[in-house]
Scaffold this motif. Structure first.
Motif, PDB file in Angstrom:
ATOM      1  N   LYS A  60       0.584  17.784  20.619  1.00  0.00           N
ATOM      2  CA  LYS A  60       0.552  16.324  20.693  1.00  0.00           C
ATOM      3  C   LYS A  60       0.240  15.682  19.344  1.00  0.00           C
ATOM      4  N   PRO A  61      -0.825  16.131  18.627  1.00  0.00           N
ATOM      5  CA  PRO A  61      -1.071  15.568  17.292  1.00  0.00           C
ATOM      6  C   PRO A  61       0.073  15.835  16.322  1.00  0.00           C
ATOM      7  N   MET A  62       0.748  16.974  16.477  1.00  0.00           N
ATOM      8  CA  MET A  62       1.872  17.286  15.605  1.00  0.00           C
ATOM      9  C   MET A  62       2.982  16.250  15.761  1.00  0.00           C
ATOM     10  N   LYS A  63       3.308  15.905  16.995  1.00  0.00           N
ATOM     11  CA  LYS A  63       4.353  14.913  17.236  1.00  0.00           C
ATOM     12  C   LYS A  63       3.956  13.553  16.675  1.00  0.00           C
ATOM     13  N   ALA A  64       2.685  13.210  16.840  1.00  0.00           N
ATOM     14  CA  ALA A  64       2.204  11.926  16.326  1.00  0.00           C
ATOM     15  C   ALA A  64       2.264  11.899  14.804  1.00  0.00           C
ATOM     16  N   LEU A  65       1.908  13.021  14.179  1.00  0.00           N
ATOM     17  CA  LEU A  65       1.942  13.104  12.722  1.00  0.00           C
ATOM     18  C   LEU A  65       3.370  13.000  12.203  1.00  0.00           C
ATOM     19  N   VAL A  66       4.289  13.718  12.829  1.00  0.00           N
ATOM     20  CA  VAL A  66       5.689  13.680  12.407  1.00  0.00           C
ATOM     21  C   VAL A  66       6.257  12.273  12.559  1.00  0.00           C
ATOM     22  N   ALA A  67       5.920  11.611  13.662  1.00  0.00           N
ATOM     23  CA  ALA A  67       6.403  10.244  13.881  1.00  0.00           C
ATOM     24  C   ALA A  67       5.847   9.295  12.824  1.00  0.00           C
ATOM     25  N   TYR A  68       4.571   9.457  12.504  1.00  0.00           N
ATOM     26  CA  TYR A  68       3.946   8.603  11.490  1.00  0.00           C
ATOM     27  C   TYR A  68       4.594   8.815  10.118  1.00  0.00           C
ATOM     28  N   CYS A  69       4.778  10.083   9.744  1.00  0.00           N
ATOM     29  CA  CYS A  69       5.361  10.386   8.438  1.00  0.00           C
ATOM     30  C   CYS A  69       6.812   9.916   8.354  1.00  0.00           C
ATOM     31  N   HIS A  70       7.521  10.004   9.469  1.00  0.00           N
ATOM     32  CA  HIS A  70       8.898   9.495   9.502  1.00  0.00           C
ATOM     33  C   HIS A  70       8.916   7.997   9.224  1.00  0.00           C
ATOM     34  N   ASP A  71       7.958   7.275   9.812  1.00  0.00           N
ATOM     35  CA  ASP A  71       7.868   5.829   9.588  1.00  0.00           C
ATOM     36  C   ASP A  71       7.512   5.500   8.140  1.00  0.00           C
ATOM     37  N   GLN A  72       6.852   6.438   7.461  1.00  0.00           N
ATOM     38  CA  GLN A  72       6.470   6.219   6.066  1.00  0.00           C
ATOM     39  C   GLN A  72       7.576   6.602   5.088  1.00  0.00           C
ATOM     40  N   GLY A  73       8.701   7.100   5.616  1.00  0.00           N
ATOM     41  CA  GLY A  73       9.839   7.408   4.755  1.00  0.00           C
ATOM     42  C   GLY A  73       9.958   8.854   4.328  1.00  0.00           C
ATOM     43  N   ARG A  99       0.841  -1.186   0.000  1.00  0.00           N
ATOM     44  CA  ARG A  99       0.000   0.000   0.000  1.00  0.00           C
ATOM     45  C   ARG A  99       0.879   1.239   0.000  1.00  0.00           C
ATOM     46  N   MET A 100       0.651   2.117  -0.955  1.00  0.00           N
ATOM     47  CA  MET A 100       1.430   3.338  -1.068  1.00  0.00           C
ATOM     48  C   MET A 100       0.795   4.438  -0.230  1.00  0.00           C
ATOM     49  N   THR A 101       1.628   5.247   0.435  1.00  0.00           N
ATOM     50  CA  THR A 101       1.113   6.354   1.240  1.00  0.00           C
ATOM     51  C   THR A 101       0.954   7.626   0.417  1.00  0.00           C
ATOM     52  N   MET A 146      -9.031   6.286   6.291  1.00  0.00           N
ATOM     53  CA  MET A 146      -9.357   7.081   7.462  1.00  0.00           C
ATOM     54  C   MET A 146      -8.202   7.142   8.459  1.00  0.00           C
ATOM     55  N   GLU A 147      -7.384   6.103   8.514  1.00  0.00           N
ATOM     56  CA  GLU A 147      -6.250   6.105   9.442  1.00  0.00           C
ATOM     57  C   GLU A 147      -5.326   7.286   9.160  1.00  0.00           C
ATOM     58  N   VAL A 148      -4.990   7.472   7.900  1.00  0.00           N
ATOM     59  CA  VAL A 148      -4.107   8.572   7.525  1.00  0.00           C
ATOM     60  C   VAL A 148      -4.803   9.910   7.720  1.00  0.00           C
ATOM     61  N   MET A 149      -6.068   9.997   7.339  1.00  0.00           N
ATOM     62  CA  MET A 149      -6.793  11.258   7.452  1.00  0.00           C
ATOM     63  C   MET A 149      -6.901  11.716   8.903  1.00  0.00           C
ATOM     64  N   VAL A 150      -7.156  10.786   9.805  1.00  0.00           N
ATOM     65  CA  VAL A 150      -7.270  11.140  11.220  1.00  0.00           C
ATOM     66  C   VAL A 150      -5.920  11.572  11.781  1.00  0.00           C
ATOM     67  N   LYS A 151      -4.851  10.866  11.407  1.00  0.00           N
ATOM     68  CA  LYS A 151      -3.520  11.236  11.892  1.00  0.00           C
ATOM     69  C   LYS A 151      -3.130  12.627  11.413  1.00  0.00           C
ATOM     70  N   MET A 152      -3.551  12.977  10.223  1.00  0.00           N
ATOM     71  CA  MET A 152      -3.201  14.281   9.677  1.00  0.00           C
ATOM     72  C   MET A 152      -4.164  15.370  10.117  1.00  0.00           C
ATOM     73  N   GLY A 153      -5.247  14.988  10.773  1.00  0.00           N
ATOM     74  CA  GLY A 153      -6.206  15.976  11.239  1.00  0.00           C
ATOM     75  C   GLY A 153      -5.958  16.395  12.660  1.00  0.00           C
ATOM     76  N   VAL A 162      11.603  14.055  -2.968  1.00  0.00           N
ATOM     77  CA  VAL A 162      10.544  14.001  -3.978  1.00  0.00           C
ATOM     78  C   VAL A 162       9.424  13.066  -3.539  1.00  0.00           C
ATOM     79  N   ALA A 163       9.786  11.898  -3.045  1.00  0.00           N
ATOM     80  CA  ALA A 163       8.794  10.887  -2.656  1.00  0.00           C
ATOM     81  C   ALA A 163       9.189  10.261  -1.329  1.00  0.00           C
ATOM     82  N   SER A 164       8.197   9.943  -0.518  1.00  0.00           N
ATOM     83  CA  SER A 164       8.486   9.337   0.782  1.00  0.00           C
ATOM     84  C   SER A 164       8.989   7.912   0.632  1.00  0.00           C
TER      85      SER A 164
END
Length: 241
Positions: A180-193, A6-8, A234-241, A37-39
């Motif tokens: 708090k959501p900012m830290k969670a978002l940054v951590a998630y995006c880091h895991d996605q590359g 699954r591509m992010t 929805m998982e990604v949308m909620v993390k980014m919201g 350019v790409a994660s």
């Protein structure tokens, strides 16, 4: 059978070169530029590895960067795949490979430096994002009565339309002071590359701009959010919201 990948984002990069050496500084520098350019960037050292990886991708577009040595045979295998959007030949002898590369429409050019490839990729990636922006329309729902008569039910909405409205609310009502959501978002995006450079820029400058401004900025958010909306992730949308 391996699970589909699954591509992010709406796209990813595959870098194919038999001489890739993960221990060299040149490799690390090239990877940093590609991650800008790409994660998701997948290095492959053989033609077979590239084809296998392509077959595991669920959807989205793929940009291929290939060495000249592998490119001539690789293009025969993958040029007809719809998921392959663009190819670049990255080599040391431009004149030698231009003669055959020009015969393939998806090959954007032959290059001896990674910088112009990345500049072209950013434009191609942006076009890919625009092409994948989902459009939702409210369709009429037909109700069939016991007597066979048909009426239009205006109280029901398409799920895609409702998700689109939810997405809009997330963007417009995001709490820009909530760390708090900012830290969670940054951590998630880091895991996605997502590259550290983009994440640091986003985290350090976020409060200086509005959420809508960041959505239109040419970084990972635009592509990742559009991909989430298109696939109703929805998982990604909620993390980014």
């Amino acid at each position: 059978m391996r699970p589909r990948r699954r591509m992010t984002q709406n796209y990813l990069i595959i870098w194919v070169d038999g001489k890739i050496d993960e221990n060299t500084e040149d490799y690390r520098n090239t990877l940093v530029q590609l991650h800008d350019v790409a994660s998701e960037v997948k290095p492959c050292t053989t033609r077979e590895e590239c084809v296998e990886y392509l077959n595991e991708i669920d959807d989205g577009k793929t940009f291929i960067i290939s060495s000249g040595a592998l490119g001539q045979s690789l293009v025969n295998d993958i040029h007809g795949m719809p998921k392959v959007d663009a190819m670049y030949i990255f080599c040391g002898n431009k004149a030698h490979h231009e003669s055959w590369a020009k015969e393939w429409p998806k090959i954007r050019g032959v290059f001896t430096s990674i910088k112009p490839i990345c500049e072209s990729l950013k434009k191609v990636a942006r076009h890919c994002d625009h092409d994948n922006i989902p459009m939702s329309f409210v369709s009429k729902q037909t109700i069939v009565g016991e007597d066979g008569s048909q009426t239009q039910n205006l109280d029901q909405l398409e799920p895609a339309y409702m998700y689109s409205m939810l997405f809009k609310d997330i963007i417009l009502e995001i709490d820009e002071d909530d760390k708090k959501p900012m830290k969670a978002l940054v951590a998630y995006c880091h895991d996605q590359g997502v590259s550290k450079q983009q994440l640091n820029y986003f985290q350090n400058e976020y409060n200086q701009k509005s959420a809508i401004w960041w959505y239109t900025e040419n970084i990972f958010l635009y592509s990742m959010l559009n991909k989430a909306l298109r696939s109703l992730d929805m998982e990604v949308m909620v993390k980014m919201g």
